[in-house]
Design an enzyme around this catalytic site. Sequence first.
Site, short mmCIF file in Angstrom:
data_model
loop_
_atom_site.label_atom_id
_atom_site.label_comp_id
_atom_site.label_asym_id
_atom_site.label_seq_id
_atom_site.Cartn_x
_atom_site.Cartn_y
_atom_site.Cartn_z
CE LYS A 32 0.95 1.85 4.07
NZ LYS A 32 1.30 3.26 4.34
CG ASP A 168 -1.39 0.93 6.96
OD1 ASP A 168 -2.08 1.97 7.02
OD2 ASP A 168 -0.15 0.92 7.08
#
EC number: 2.7.1.148
Length: 316
Positions: A32, A168
């Site tokens: 990410k 996350d």
Amino acid sequence: MSPVISHPRSAAARHQSDELSPITITVDCPAKTNLTLEVGPAHDEWGGRHELDTTYCAIGVYDTVTATAKQPGAGFSLELEGAYLGDLASSRSDMRRNHAVLALFAMAQAAEREPDVALTITKRIPVGAGLGGGSADAAATMLAVNRLWELNWPIERLRTIAATLGADMPFCLTGGLAYGTGFGERITDIAPGSRDELALIEQGFSGEVLVGAYQSQLSTPEVYHTFDIVGAAEGDRNHLQAAAISLHPRSGQAIDAATQAGASHAFVSGSGPSVVAFAADEAAAQRIIEVWRDTAVVDRIIRAKSPEHPNISVRQ
């Protein structure tokens, strides 16, 4: 787009697989980055974590998690593979603190099962790099175990569990593009072809993605501690960028070099030190690669696509 989750089998088949499943589940989970990352105040009720408002983007650098059922009572095992293990390869590294193992334990507790699973992680995402490698491993483990144990829980239930493990991880369960709020765990997906996705494309978040990676790592708590002192620089889309650069100056040099070479955007990824650059076309991508190589402002260059999603495969 979400990972494919298969339909449940019959209760009899589930009972047979409980004894020892011959199935191996493999999940490739992307890294990410944060296209924007606004950092607010710290909250005591969140364990000191900061309030975040971020735009997540999954990029095509994948860690692979393979999960296989073990005999009842055998416990879990973890094997790490790959050329870029960072401090995960240290003899001082506690296997039980690995993000994937924590995710396995959380799933076992929620499912009221024993964590009798063999995990193998093939690392490609740089460690301690601001690219969410640990979160990707945890998300991949949750997706794998969800299929291996035939729980077939929806993504929202998995996200609730993931939110107890890290900021996350809820995003990494689906990848793509999404907004994150809270401490990053409250996810609002951005649908493909939506107005919000088109707006990001118009802003230059499209084309080739280049990741400038480093042998060195940054501690996320240290970056946040530095942020509490230095704050965010004016104009930075990532509020942690100034703090990360103060701890790792080469990241700033890589941003400057990529910008001068024609990057649409170049920024520190998350808490760093990795740098992500978007190039509108192949020519711009080649210029960035050449200047990064010539100036040695990064240690490794990775080309990737975005936005990407986890891939799940089943082997009998």
